[in-house]
Design a protein around this motif. Sequence first.
Motif, PDB file in Angstrom:
ATOM      1  N   UNK A 191      64.682  29.836  -2.521  1.00 17.19           N
ATOM      2  CA  UNK A 191      64.953  28.375  -2.390  1.00 17.19           C
ATOM      3  C   UNK A 191      64.879  28.131  -0.984  1.00 17.19           C
ATOM      4  N   UNK A 192      64.091  27.092  -0.698  1.00 14.79           N
ATOM      5  CA  UNK A 192      63.986  26.847   0.800  1.00 14.79           C
ATOM      6  C   UNK A 192      64.322  25.436   1.268  1.00 14.79           C
ATOM      7  N   UNK A 193      64.867  25.077   2.482  1.00 11.00           N
ATOM      8  CA  UNK A 193      65.068  23.918   2.891  1.00 11.00           C
ATOM      9  C   UNK A 193      64.836  23.893   4.530  1.00 11.00           C
ATOM     10  N   UNK A 194      64.526  22.913   5.153  1.00 13.45           N
ATOM     11  CA  UNK A 194      64.335  22.731   6.733  1.00 13.45           C
ATOM     12  C   UNK A 194      65.237  21.760   7.114  1.00 13.45           C
ATOM     13  N   UNK A 195      66.019  22.120   8.306  1.00 14.72           N
ATOM     14  CA  UNK A 195      66.845  21.264   8.778  1.00 14.72           C
ATOM     15  C   UNK A 195      66.899  21.121  10.484  1.00 14.72           C
ATOM     16  N   UNK A 196      66.990  19.843  10.852  1.00 11.49           N
ATOM     17  CA  UNK A 196      66.743  19.868  12.495  1.00 11.49           C
ATOM     18  C   UNK A 196      67.824  20.195  13.011  1.00 11.49           C
ATOM     19  N   UNK A 197      67.296  20.663  14.065  1.00  9.60           N
ATOM     20  CA  UNK A 197      68.409  21.209  15.395  1.00  9.60           C
ATOM     21  C   UNK A 197      69.106  20.149  15.513  1.00  9.60           C
ATOM     22  N   UNK A 198      70.400  20.210  16.074  1.00 12.29           N
ATOM     23  CA  UNK A 198      71.059  18.836  16.707  1.00 12.29           C
ATOM     24  C   UNK A 198      70.410  18.024  17.878  1.00 12.29           C
ATOM     25  N   UNK A 199      70.171  16.991  17.500  1.00 14.13           N
ATOM     26  CA  UNK A 199      69.637  16.170  18.781  1.00 14.13           C
ATOM     27  C   UNK A 199      68.007  16.005  18.587  1.00 14.13           C
ATOM     28  N   UNK A 200      67.522  16.579  17.527  1.00 15.73           N
ATOM     29  CA  UNK A 200      65.994  16.477  17.178  1.00 15.73           C
ATOM     30  C   UNK A 200      65.778  15.386  16.138  1.00 15.73           C
ATOM     31  N   UNK A 201      64.778  14.642  16.135  1.00 17.56           N
ATOM     32  CA  UNK A 201      64.581  13.753  15.000  1.00 17.56           C
ATOM     33  C   UNK A 201      63.124  13.751  14.984  1.00 17.56           C
ATOM     34  N   UNK A 202      62.653  13.405  13.684  1.00 15.41           N
ATOM     35  CA  UNK A 202      61.032  12.924  13.112  1.00 15.41           C
ATOM     36  C   UNK A 202      60.378  14.417  13.498  1.00 15.41           C
ATOM     37  N   UNK A 203      60.843  15.382  12.873  1.00 16.06           N
ATOM     38  CA  UNK A 203      60.027  16.528  13.334  1.00 16.06           C
ATOM     39  C   UNK A 203      59.580  16.881  11.800  1.00 16.06           C
ATOM     40  N   UNK A 204      58.458  17.265  11.701  1.00 17.22           N
ATOM     41  CA  UNK A 204      58.000  17.767  10.342  1.00 17.22           C
ATOM     42  C   UNK A 204      57.505  19.566  10.504  1.00 17.22           C
ATOM     43  N   UNK A 205      57.614  20.068   9.552  1.00 18.52           N
ATOM     44  CA  UNK A 205      57.546  21.532   9.667  1.00 18.52           C
ATOM     45  C   UNK A 205      57.364  22.173   8.243  1.00 18.52           C
ATOM     46  N   UNK A 206      57.178  23.602   8.428  1.00 11.63           N
ATOM     47  CA  UNK A 206      57.007  24.607   7.123  1.00 11.63           C
ATOM     48  C   UNK A 206      57.806  25.488   7.121  1.00 11.63           C
ATOM     49  N   UNK A 207      58.449  26.063   6.171  1.00 10.85           N
ATOM     50  CA  UNK A 207      58.943  27.362   6.068  1.00 10.85           C
ATOM     51  C   UNK A 207      58.171  28.347   5.324  1.00 10.85           C
ATOM     52  N   UNK A 208      58.188  29.755   5.682  1.00  7.54           N
ATOM     53  CA  UNK A 208      57.358  30.596   4.959  1.00  7.54           C
ATOM     54  C   UNK A 208      58.193  31.911   4.685  1.00  7.54           C
ATOM     55  N   UNK A 209      57.862  32.309   3.433  1.00  9.85           N
ATOM     56  CA  UNK A 209      58.277  33.642   3.121  1.00  9.85           C
ATOM     57  C   UNK A 209      57.296  34.615   2.725  1.00  9.85           C
TER      58      UNK A 209
END
Length: 405
Positions: free
Chosen positions: A310-328
């Motif tokens: 089960x995966x999720x992506x969370x922005x670092x503090x102070x960061x906005x509007x960032x897209x990305x991908x999690x890989x296993x």
Amino acid sequence: MNLRSSWVAETGQTREDTRLNQIGATTLVNPVKVRSGILPGSYDGKYRLSGFWMTSASAMTATVTEGRAVIQGDVAQGAYPVSLPTPEQVTFAPGDAQYGRVDLVVLRVYDKLYDGSNRNEAVVEVVRGVPAQTPVAAAVPDRSLPLYEVLVPAGASAGNGGIPWNTALKDLRSSIVAVGGILPVQAPVVAPGAYPGQYQDTENGQFQRWDGGQWVSYSSAVGGIVPLSAATLQASYPGQYRATGAGPLQRWDGAKWAPAYPGPYFADNLDAGYTLSTTYATALTERASVLALSFTAPESRTALLTFGSRMSLVLNSGTTNVAGTAFMCLRLTQDTTVVRDLNDELAVLASKGADATGGISTSTTQRLTGLTPGATYTLTSYYRTSNANLRAWFDNSFIQVTPQY
């Protein structure tokens, strides 16, 4: 004496004697001699051997029940058929004052042509042992079939408690059948076979065949599966199978019994952890252990691999509007050799748009081929994020390998 025999007495053999002793049962020892033994059978069919059973009659007296048997003499003497149509009592001498002794109860044939006894008859007889601190059984006389060992304690007598029948008896009776018959084994020592292809049925219910050098369990001889009733039997060859109480079959590998069809193999980790690494790493922050799984490759060289998280992506503090991908992804190794390396095309993944939130559960199934049968392989989980400003979280991660047979 009730024990009847044929072709021993010089005169007086009756037609009844001859009829009683038409046994027709000879289990071969070699081309000339046969095994001495008792014909099997019981009144209700529940027991292998009831002939010449012995029970207590009084303090120093026992009763030997009816039965039929064959007693082999020397090569030139032939085999003597005997029968006891009615029970016979035997009496034991009082015990020695200081030491115990072991007596033998035997079926014995006296033939004055060979033993110089001036007797021609068959008898049920007690052969007295020698008292000793550690007594041993008396020697078995010629032309005799041992039935029981009886421990006579020191001082035993009719007026002093007698023989403790519940613990004093050791059953020595052995069985015979006609040539070609299946021998129901009933003896302390298993005798060797006389010819390849001879069969016997053991006391634990195992059907065996003599191969010329040893008794081989029937399932081994024909490549069948050793039944649960003979699960303690020693294996005969690598590749033999046996049933188990738990259900799964086992296979003998030459040294030990092991599952015949190992797997499926499974490992999981229910702790959540995250990574900020943009290259594959095994460790996750907040997850204590690395997820890995070892398995043994099957004979087919092929296995199905399933893994996911089960995966999720969370922005670092102070960061906005960032897209990305999690890989296993998983790395496959055999000892220190990398068999299949990390590759995004083989990974499971979850992506996040610039404004998206939330998580997803994802998994994949892939085929592993070209494995070395019997070799041990290890799969190790690696994780990464496509953007260092995004924490890639992984929870409920798992690996499963299902060998193909």
